[in-house]
Design a protein around this motif. Structure first.
Motif, mmCIF file in Angstrom:
data_model
loop_
_atom_site.group_PDB
_atom_site.id
_atom_site.type_symbol
_atom_site.label_atom_id
_atom_site.label_comp_id
_atom_site.label_asym_id
_atom_site.label_seq_id
_atom_site.Cartn_x
_atom_site.Cartn_y
_atom_site.Cartn_z
ATOM 1 N N GLY A 221 0.803 -1.217 0.000
ATOM 2 C CA GLY A 221 0.000 0.000 0.000
ATOM 3 C C GLY A 221 0.830 1.258 0.000
ATOM 4 N N ASP A 222 0.138 2.381 0.179
ATOM 5 C CA ASP A 222 0.775 3.697 0.148
ATOM 6 C C ASP A 222 1.240 4.154 1.521
ATOM 7 N N ARG A 223 0.576 3.716 2.567
ATOM 8 C CA ARG A 223 0.953 4.056 3.929
ATOM 9 C C ARG A 223 0.893 2.793 4.783
ATOM 10 N N MET A 224 1.934 2.575 5.566
ATOM 11 C CA MET A 224 1.976 1.442 6.481
ATOM 12 C C MET A 224 1.925 1.967 7.913
ATOM 13 N N LEU A 225 0.836 1.701 8.598
ATOM 14 C CA LEU A 225 0.679 2.058 10.005
ATOM 15 C C LEU A 225 0.831 0.792 10.835
ATOM 16 N N MET A 226 1.331 0.930 12.048
ATOM 17 C CA MET A 226 1.556 -0.252 12.874
ATOM 18 C C MET A 226 1.308 0.082 14.332
ATOM 19 N N LEU A 227 0.488 -0.723 14.976
ATOM 20 C CA LEU A 227 0.238 -0.514 16.401
ATOM 21 C C LEU A 227 1.514 -0.741 17.195
ATOM 22 N N GLU A 228 1.611 -0.042 18.297
ATOM 23 C CA GLU A 228 2.827 -0.005 19.105
ATOM 24 C C GLU A 228 3.309 -1.383 19.521
ATOM 25 N N ASP A 272 5.569 3.496 8.220
ATOM 26 C CA ASP A 272 5.563 4.957 8.150
ATOM 27 C C ASP A 272 5.187 5.613 9.470
ATOM 28 N N GLN A 273 4.314 4.961 10.246
ATOM 29 C CA GLN A 273 3.828 5.595 11.474
ATOM 30 C C GLN A 273 3.490 4.543 12.521
ATOM 31 N N ILE A 274 3.902 4.797 13.756
ATOM 32 C CA ILE A 274 3.530 3.938 14.880
ATOM 33 C C ILE A 274 2.271 4.508 15.522
ATOM 34 N N VAL A 275 1.245 3.676 15.661
ATOM 35 C CA VAL A 275 0.004 4.093 16.309
ATOM 36 C C VAL A 275 0.093 3.726 17.785
ATOM 37 N N LYS A 276 -0.008 4.707 18.634
ATOM 38 C CA LYS A 276 0.129 4.505 20.075
ATOM 39 C C LYS A 276 -0.965 3.594 20.617
ATOM 40 N N GLU A 277 -0.609 2.768 21.593
ATOM 41 C CA GLU A 277 -1.580 1.941 22.307
ATOM 42 C C GLU A 277 -1.710 2.442 23.751
ATOM 43 N N PRO A 278 -2.858 2.224 24.375
ATOM 44 C CA PRO A 278 -2.995 2.582 25.789
ATOM 45 C C PRO A 278 -1.986 1.808 26.634
ATOM 46 N N LEU A 279 -1.611 2.366 27.772
ATOM 47 C CA LEU A 279 -0.693 1.687 28.668
ATOM 48 C C LEU A 279 -1.306 0.366 29.103
ATOM 49 N N GLU A 287 -11.444 0.903 23.419
ATOM 50 C CA GLU A 287 -12.076 2.117 22.908
ATOM 51 C C GLU A 287 -11.047 3.185 22.567
ATOM 52 N N THR A 288 -10.063 3.353 23.427
ATOM 53 C CA THR A 288 -9.007 4.324 23.150
ATOM 54 C C THR A 288 -8.188 3.885 21.945
ATOM 55 N N THR A 289 -7.948 2.576 21.827
ATOM 56 C CA THR A 289 -7.207 2.050 20.677
ATOM 57 C C THR A 289 -7.938 2.340 19.379
ATOM 58 N N TYR A 290 -9.262 2.129 19.370
ATOM 59 C CA TYR A 290 -10.043 2.419 18.165
ATOM 60 C C TYR A 290 -9.893 3.894 17.764
ATOM 61 N N LYS A 291 -9.914 4.762 18.761
ATOM 62 C CA LYS A 291 -9.792 6.198 18.485
ATOM 63 C C LYS A 291 -8.457 6.513 17.834
ATOM 64 N N TYR A 292 -7.374 5.958 18.389
ATOM 65 C CA TYR A 292 -6.038 6.208 17.834
ATOM 66 C C TYR A 292 -5.925 5.670 16.411
ATOM 67 N N VAL A 293 -6.405 4.443 16.199
ATOM 68 C CA VAL A 293 -6.305 3.820 14.878
ATOM 69 C C VAL A 293 -7.167 4.573 13.866
ATOM 70 N N GLY A 294 -8.377 4.917 14.249
ATOM 71 C CA GLY A 294 -9.269 5.639 13.351
ATOM 72 C C GLY A 294 -8.699 6.972 12.920
ATOM 73 N N GLN A 295 -8.117 7.704 13.870
ATOM 74 C CA GLN A 295 -7.540 8.997 13.536
ATOM 75 C C GLN A 295 -6.358 8.841 12.587
#
Length: 330
Positions: A221-228, A272-279, A287-295
């Motif tokens: 793809g064009d952008r690779m995002l990855m959870l923490e 390209d970008q690390i998506v932060k996870e809750p502690l 729910e917080t994870t969904y918010k981070y990923v969606g944004q």
């Protein structure tokens, strides 16, 4: 709140859970005659400090364990949280349907997202929550018809000019004899060829495990995002250990050598970008994870939608050409 279930407790979480249990006991016995507020506050602070210390210094193998947590959100959880009107499509029009891959059109929704009310194609691996579902979906390991289904739907999205979002979470492509007989390698290779040329934006998100060609088959793809706390590698630590040391006992050493975590992959230009996870990991606060990923998805789509088709394809090719680090000998 962190998950306190001993059933799914990871080894490095035990000291935290033991203190949390003591804190619950102190709160239960506190009365007006026995004021334990100072002790309770001190223990709560200690727990927060310990949690920050543990999750702030995770080893690569510990991140692999978190990525495999049974309560971690799966593809269908993200679809339910981030979209509306999901219409799942089935079948590859060649052999059959593969439940290990979920695919369909939906509308991105969320007041917190800048990019919403847009139709996208969502494609992702789906594991099961219980034994029956895991057998049905083969633990998220696709057969060739799964990759062909995904390709068919991606080409449909291209026809109607809809962006594509792929969620990766698989231990690998299914290694069964039937899968090989039906052309597992060809199906994955064909997907790579087609996805490289699709004339619509493609955003890839590694939400859990990203193992080998099983993940790469829907991972161009064009952008690779990855959870923490996700991982992405050509091989799992256990399989690497088995090949090099003839034993799974060296899986932690293998995880270190593979450099399969999000920071490792950012360094070599794959992610390209690390998506932060809750502690505590995505499973501790979905729910917080969904918010981070969606944004993160919406921001990526906004950037990509501003590009012309020619620029989009050129940047996609350039992105893969520049991956990795190397030296040229004179």
């Amino acid at each position: 709140m962190p998950n306190k279930s001993n059933k799914f407790l990871l080894d490095f979480e035990k000291p935290i859970v033991e203190l949390e249990q003591k804190l619950d006991e102190m709160r239960a016995i506190e009365t007006s005659e026995a004021d334990l507020s100072d002790e309770i506050d001190a223990l709560a602070t200690r727990i927060q400090e310990l949690r920050a210390s543990v999750y702030g210094n995770l080893t690569r193998w510990q991140r692999v364990q978190i990525a495999r947590h049974p309560l971690r959100p799966y593809t269908k959880d993200y679809i339910s949280a981030l979209t509306e009107g999901f219409m799942e499509l089935h079948g590859d029009r060649c052999f059959g349907d593969d439940p290990a891959i979920v695919s369909g059109f939906a509308t991105l929704r969320g007041e917190q997202f800048d990019y919403q009310d847009h139709t996208i194609l969502v494609v992702g691996h789906q594991k099961g929550r219980d034994t029956k579902a895991r057998r049905f979906r083969r633990f998220g390991m696709p057969n060739p018809e799964g990759y062909r289904k995904a390709r068919r739907h991606m080409q449909l999205a291209e026809k109607f000019g809809k962006p594509i979002v792929c969620l990766l979470d698989t231990p690998g492509a299914y290694p069964g004899m039937d899968a090989e007989e039906r052309g597992q390698a060809e199906a994955i290779a064909r997907n790579l060829f087609v996805m490289a040329r699709l004339e619509v934006p493609i955003v890839i998100v590694v939400i859990g495990e990203g193992a080998s060609g099983g993940a790469l088959g829907i991972g161009v793809g064009d952008r690779m995002l990855m959870l923490e706390n996700a991982w992405y590698s050509v091989i799992s630590p256990e399989s690497c250990s088995a090949i090099l040391w003839r034993s799974w006992d060296y899986k932690e050493e293998a995880a270190r050598a593979l450099k399969l975590t999000a920071p490792d992959l950012v360094d070599v230009g794959i992610v390209d970008q690390i998506v932060k996870e809750p502690l505590g990991g995505a499973h501790s606060d979905p729910e917080t994870t969904y918010k981070y990923v969606g944004q993160a998805i919406c921001e990526a789509l906004q950037e990509l939608n501003e590009l012309s088709t020619e620029d989009l394809l050129n940047q996609r090719l350039k992105r893969f050409d520049q991956m990795g680090k190397f030296d040229v000998a004179t």
